[in-house]
Design an enzyme around this catalytic site. Structure first.
Site, mmCIF file in Angstrom:
data_model
loop_
_atom_site.group_PDB
_atom_site.id
_atom_site.type_symbol
_atom_site.label_atom_id
_atom_site.label_comp_id
_atom_site.label_asym_id
_atom_site.label_seq_id
_atom_site.Cartn_x
_atom_site.Cartn_y
_atom_site.Cartn_z
ATOM 1 N N CYS A 1 -8.261 2.251 1.866
ATOM 2 C CA CYS A 1 -6.761 1.705 1.492
ATOM 3 C C CYS A 1 -6.118 3.053 1.663
ATOM 4 C CB CYS A 1 -5.884 1.179 0.354
ATOM 5 S SG CYS A 1 -4.179 1.341 0.560
ATOM 6 N N CYS B 1 -3.328 5.024 1.166
ATOM 7 C CA CYS B 1 -1.659 4.580 0.954
ATOM 8 C C CYS B 1 -2.119 5.922 -0.831
ATOM 9 C CB CYS B 1 -1.154 3.888 0.051
ATOM 10 S SG CYS B 1 -1.021 3.238 -1.612
ATOM 11 N N CYS C 1 -2.939 4.290 -4.646
ATOM 12 C CA CYS C 1 -3.819 3.981 -5.569
ATOM 13 C C CYS C 1 -5.017 4.912 -5.680
ATOM 14 C CB CYS C 1 -4.416 3.073 -3.678
ATOM 15 S SG CYS C 1 -4.186 1.239 -3.626
#
Ligand SMILES: N[C@@H](CCC(=O)N[C@@H](CS)C(=O)NCC(=O)O)C(=O)O
Ligand SMILES: [Zn+2]
Ligand SMILES: [Zn+2]
Length: 193
Positions: A52, A54, A57
């Site tokens: 991920c 983003c 996280c």
């Protein structure tokens, strides 16, 4: 532009993705503290494991992507030093429980009305034991720009992800996006079975 070989995605991906074990049914997640580490017992293999990009996280120092997947929330039990845990953002969809001392996110349940309600996000690299299912795709790839990747390096980032077998998506992968849309359609009364 960075050469694809010099792009660092995540240590557990850059150095070759390890295969999982068919018989892995869980283990113990451990934070980074030498003193009184938080431990969390997980009684399930990790599902939908992925990279991920983003900003929310948890990722190890120097990593561009996190590795994150889900387990049923009833398969998550904090087994030591629960007093060190705090929720990072109580308003977020994922209630990320992090160790206040070392910062590692230990588990993040979704408790609100949501397609993924009842699931908890975990970072399988924190398992003490080997055998967890490897990441199978890359999500929120464009978001790495928000944590400092140059926009001009994005073609190299996506090439490197493809090279290691992780199809890049700028949100989630099609099955998970379909699950979100199915949930939204059911709520709106527009779902056709
Ligand atoms: N561009 C945003 C994307 C954040 C985002 O939507 N993250 C996804 C993937 S983990 C999500 O489902 N977030 C829900 C949450 O953070 O609770 C960022 O990088 O911060
Ligand atoms: Zn810790
Ligand atoms: Zn994320």
């Amino acid at each position: 532009m960075l050469d694809t070989m010099t792009i660092s995605i995540h240590p557990a991906i850059d150095n070759g993705i390890k295969q999982g074990s068919e018989s892995f049914a869980g283990g113990t997640l451990v934070c980074d503290c030498a003193d009184r580490p938080v431990t969390v017992q997980i009684s399930s293999q990790v599902l939908h494991n992925h990279a991920c990009g983003c900003t929310q996280c948890w990722k190890p120092k120097g990593a561009t992507f996190s590795i994150v997947g889900v387990v049923p929330s009833d398969k998550v039990n904090v087994t030591a030093n629960a007093d060190k845990l705090a929720v990072v953002d109580p308003n977020a969809t994922i209630l990320r429980h992090a160790c206040k001392a070392c910062g590692v996110h230990m588990y993040g349940p979704i408790e609100k009305d949501h397609a993924f309600k009842g699931l908890s996000f975990i970072h399988a690299e924190r398992f003490r034991e080997p055998g967890w299912a490897p990441p199978g795709f890359a999500a929120f790839v464009s978001s790495v720009i928000e944590s400092g990747t140059r926009p001009s390096d994005m073609p190299a980032v996506r090439s490197r992800l493809k090279e290691v077998g992780l199809e890049p998506y700028d949100a989630l992968n099609p099955p998970l996006m379909d699950a979100l849309a199915t949930f939204a359609a059911r709520k709106a009364g527009t779902l056709r079975e």
